[in-house]
Design a protein around this motif. Structure first.
Motif, PDB file in Angstrom:
ATOM      1  N   GLN A 503       2.332   2.622   0.541  1.00 18.49           N
ATOM      2  CA  GLN A 503       1.286   1.919  -0.205  1.00 18.49           C
ATOM      3  C   GLN A 503       0.639   0.837   0.660  1.00 18.49           C
ATOM      4  OE1 GLN A 503       1.594   0.784  -4.261  1.00 18.49           O
ATOM      5  NE2 GLN A 503       3.151   2.300  -4.783  1.00 18.49           N
ATOM      6  N   SER A 507      -3.312   0.709   1.666  1.00 17.79           N
ATOM      7  CA  SER A 507      -4.198  -0.427   1.358  1.00 17.79           C
ATOM      8  C   SER A 507      -4.985  -0.853   2.595  1.00 17.79           C
ATOM      9  CB  SER A 507      -3.392  -1.596   0.794  1.00 17.79           C
ATOM     10  OG  SER A 507      -2.488  -2.104   1.770  1.00 17.79           O
ATOM     11  N   ALA A 533      -7.299   0.018  -2.449  1.00 18.43           N
ATOM     12  CA  ALA A 533      -6.686  -1.096  -1.716  1.00 18.43           C
ATOM     13  C   ALA A 533      -6.105  -2.124  -2.686  1.00 18.43           C
ATOM     14  CB  ALA A 533      -7.723  -1.753  -0.807  1.00 18.43           C
ATOM     15  N   THR A 536      -2.860  -0.548  -4.403  1.00 18.01           N
ATOM     16  CA  THR A 536      -1.722  -0.395  -3.488  1.00 18.01           C
ATOM     17  C   THR A 536      -1.198  -1.735  -2.978  1.00 18.01           C
ATOM     18  OG1 THR A 536      -3.342   0.010  -1.729  1.00 18.01           O
ATOM     19  CG2 THR A 536      -2.272   1.934  -2.699  1.00 18.01           C
ATOM     20  N   SER A 537      -2.034  -2.772  -3.059  1.00 17.59           N
ATOM     21  CA  SER A 537      -1.606  -4.102  -2.591  1.00 17.59           C
ATOM     22  C   SER A 537      -1.153  -5.003  -3.741  1.00 17.59           C
ATOM     23  CB  SER A 537      -2.749  -4.783  -1.837  1.00 17.59           C
ATOM     24  OG  SER A 537      -3.819  -5.052  -2.721  1.00 17.59           O
ATOM     25  N   TYR A 543      -8.595  -8.228  -1.311  1.00 17.37           N
ATOM     26  CA  TYR A 543      -9.216  -6.964  -1.716  1.00 17.37           C
ATOM     27  C   TYR A 543      -9.949  -7.100  -3.050  1.00 17.37           C
ATOM     28  CZ  TYR A 543      -6.107  -5.236   1.961  1.00 17.37           C
ATOM     29  OH  TYR A 543      -5.454  -5.044   3.158  1.00 17.37           O
TER      30      TYR A 543
END
Length: 680
Positions: A503, A507, A533, A536-537, A543
């Motif tokens: 992940q 990102s 992004a 996943t972050s 982001y």
């Protein structure tokens, strides 16, 4: 007194007779203890006199009624009848008062029926044996023949008792039926038949008589006649009359009745489907169920379906429950009840039953679902998919993929769904379940089989990206970004299958690609990558800001605002400059949405943090001129509403942005109008 005098005499002439007479005198005087003593002496005498014994038995039976020992009362009168029926009749008519005779006859009828039904005590039980022993122990030595004859079988004794009751009241049909039942159990079918015909001639609509005659006709092989009699019972509407009768019927005859009624019901349902015909079939099935002793799986299943056709759904559930109580894993009952719950729109119960049935034998349940109307099939598949999706989402969200039972159940549901319906969403769900089970190769094969190698479906492509993520992260990021634009929630679900390290890599790749696309002004595509992004972050502020900027370019201000609110909530570790710029960005968005008052508050907050940084940010957008006009508008509104402190504050901060003439005038007015108030 006369009896006392005669019994006290030296010569013991008619001793037993006098004891019996004195016993009845005491009984009529309500001295039950003395009466019982006298009756017991007669019965237990070394040289008993039969007529006196009959009187004593009848008297003791009356005493036992008052004590609630109805079964022992019946034993006394049966024993008396076995000794001498005529003398028993004479004793009752002569010694039992008329106001007690009705209760006596009712008790004897009920106890005789219970003996034939064998409801009171199981055959050979110690309780029954003990009570019989107590009732006729004193006679077994003197009258061994009667004792052996009675204790070996109940029916002959009940026949004698019924004969007694008929003699006492020839108009009572219940006694005649009791007599016929006893004859039937003794094997005297013809005699029982004649007696029932006589009873029927006096009461042609009596369901218990018709039902008994039907059984005897079936037993003799006269199926047509037997069936006509059963039809009469159905027309009368008293199918429950069979309940007490079935305890009297022999096992082989009950089986005969069950088989015949089951066959008749099937014949009716095969040839006719009108409501009246279904109701008639239900009646026959009810007869068959009663004849079986209350549980006949095949009949209960058919009857439940019939009730379902008639719209009597709650009654149908009752029959299915009866089956499942005996056989909790009965597939047809589980699926049948599930379909009834479906018709009742009880989603939770329907899904639970159908899943239970699929777990037992999917090969039976799936064709049953496919036999339903299209609307019903669609609703079932949607409910099953919804349940499966919820369970799978919870499972992957908690990373508890070791729960084998839930995974096994989900696999059963998913396999059933792709057999029932070929829609893409069911194949997608099946793939997800395979991935959750760790069957990656099988999941890949199924994807390619269901969607082809090109995988034009974006949801399917995203599954392929999960399976091939390690091989090519940029390609996976591309597939995920497309899904992100269509269904962010679905992407969030899929990312649960991706580990933390993957992940993080995703990102970074997604953010880089998003930045490239932004420079090329390809904001729509960039949005998908920034969403990836962000997910996943775990909502990294960096982001979120980039996505908010992208959304602003696309004029999706409400979504951009939500991102900026998340950013501001995470301000704990941010620099002063970043915080100032974030408030200004949020203010700019609010201006774009015509939320001017809220925008002013954001700019004031930025100015309070650092004035020079805030002014620099304002110059980059929207500019001091536009912003001071907004400040003037909101300040003037507050002034008009006499909110002088708020108006002063807004005016003051507006003048820090730009020495706007209108703002200066407003400040002067504030000083003049509110000279009596302290607004500093």
């Amino acid at each position: 007194d006369i009896c006392h005098h005669l019994l006290a005499a030296e010569q013991k002439t008619y001793y037993n007779t006098l004891l019996a007479l004195r016993g009845f005198c005491s009984l009529h005087a309500h001295d039950h203890q003395q009466a019982l003593q006298d009756f017991q002496k007669v019965i237990e005498h070394d040289s008993p006199h039969p007529n006196s014994c009959i009187k004593a038995l009848c008297g003791r039976g009356l005493i036992r009624i008052s004590g609630g020992s109805h079964y022992l009362t019946a034993l006394d009168y049966i024993t008396a009848c076995q000794l001498k029926l005529e003398e028993t009749i004479f004793t009752i008519k002569s010694y039992v008062p008329w106001n007690q005779r009705g209760l006596l006859l009712k008790v004897l009828q009920e106890e005789g029926q219970k003996m034939l039904q064998k409801k009171r005590y199981p055959a050979g039980s110690s309780v029954r044996g003990q009570k019989k022993k107590q009732g006729i122990f004193s006679l077994k030595v003197v009258f061994p023949f009667f004792f052996i004859f009675f204790s070996s079988r109940d029916a002959p004794g009940v026949y004698r008792l019924a004969s007694l009751l008929e003699e006492l009241d020839a108009s009572d049909g219940a006694s005649r039926i009791l007599c016929a039942d006893a004859l039937y159990q003794m094997g005297c079918v013809e005699e029982a038949h004649k007696l029932l015909l006589l009873a029927l001639s006096r009461n042609p609509q009596r369901s218990p008589i018709l039902a008994r005659l039907a059984l005897l006709q079936l037993k003799k092989g006269f199926l047509y006649d037997g069936n006509q009699l059963l039809k009469k019972v159905i027309r009368i509407g008293d199918t429950s009359c069979l309940l007490p009768i079935m305890d009297i019927f022999k096992d082989e005859d009950r089986k005969l009745m069950q088989t015949h009624c089951h066959f008749r019901a099937l014949t009716i349902l095969k040839n006719k489907q009108e409501d009246g015909d279904i109701k008639e079939a239900i009646a026959y099935l009810s007869f068959a169920i009663i004849a079986s002793g209350g549980y006949a799986e095949d009949c209960l299943l058919i009857r439940a379906r019939c009730y379902g056709r008639l719209g009597q759904k709650k009654t149908a559930i009752f029959d299915y429950n009866a089956i499942l109580k005996e056989e909790p894993r009965n597939v047809q009952a589980l699926s049948g009840r599930g379909f009834i719950y479906l018709a009742l729109k009880q989603q939770k119960e329907a899904v639970q039953d159908l899943i239970s049935a699929l777990k037992v034998e999917a090969g039976v349940v799936i064709p049953a679902i496919l036999s339903l109307k299209h609307e019903a099939q669609r609703l079932i598949t949607q409910w099953l998919l919804q349940h499966g999706r919820t369970a799978l989402t919870e499972l992957v969200a908690t990373k508890d993929l070791s729960n084998e039972e839930i995974l096994r159940d989900l696999l059963i549901i998913a396999k059933a769904l792709i057999k029932i319906c070929k829609d893409a969403q069911y194949h997608i769900f099946y793939t997800d379940v395979l991935i959750a089970n760790g069957k990656y190769e099988e999941a890949l094969d199924h994807l390619q089989e269901a969607f082809g190698h090109s995988l034009a479906d974006d949801f399917a492509s995203a599954r392929l990206a999960v399976l091939q993520l390690k091989r090519n992260v940029p390609v996976a990021a591309h597939s995920f970004s497309i899904l992100a634009k269509k269904d962010e929630r679905e992407l969030g679900f899929l990312l649960n299958f991706v580990d933390a390290k993957q992940q993080q890599h995703l990102s970074q790749v997604a953010a880089q690609e998003g930045s490239v696309l932004i420079k090329e002004h390809r904001y729509e595509k960039a949005l998908g990558y920034y969403t990836l992004a962000t997910l996943t972050s775990k909502d990294n502020p960096r982001y979120l800001r980039q996505r908010a900027a992208c959304l602003t370019h696309l004029k999706k201000y409400d979504k951009a605002l939500k991102d900026m609110e998340k950013v501001i909530q995470k301000h704990g570790c941010s620099s002063l400059k970043t915080r100032v710029e974030d408030h200004c960005s949020k203010g700019h968005l609010l201006l774009s949405m015509s939320e001017e008052e809220a925008a002013v508050k954001q700019y004031i907050e930025a100015l309070q943090l650092d004035e020079s940084m805030a002014l620099c940010s304002i110059m980059n957008g929207p500019g001091s001129e536009i912003l001071t006009k907004t400040f003037h508008k909101i300040a003037r509104y507050n002034f008009e509403m006499q909110h002088y402190e708020e108006a002063w504050k807004i005016t003051d901060y507006g003048l820090k942005i730009d020495k706007n003439t209108e703002l200066k005038k407003l400040k002067t007015r504030l000083k003049r109008e509110a000279s009596s108030c302290s607004i500093h």
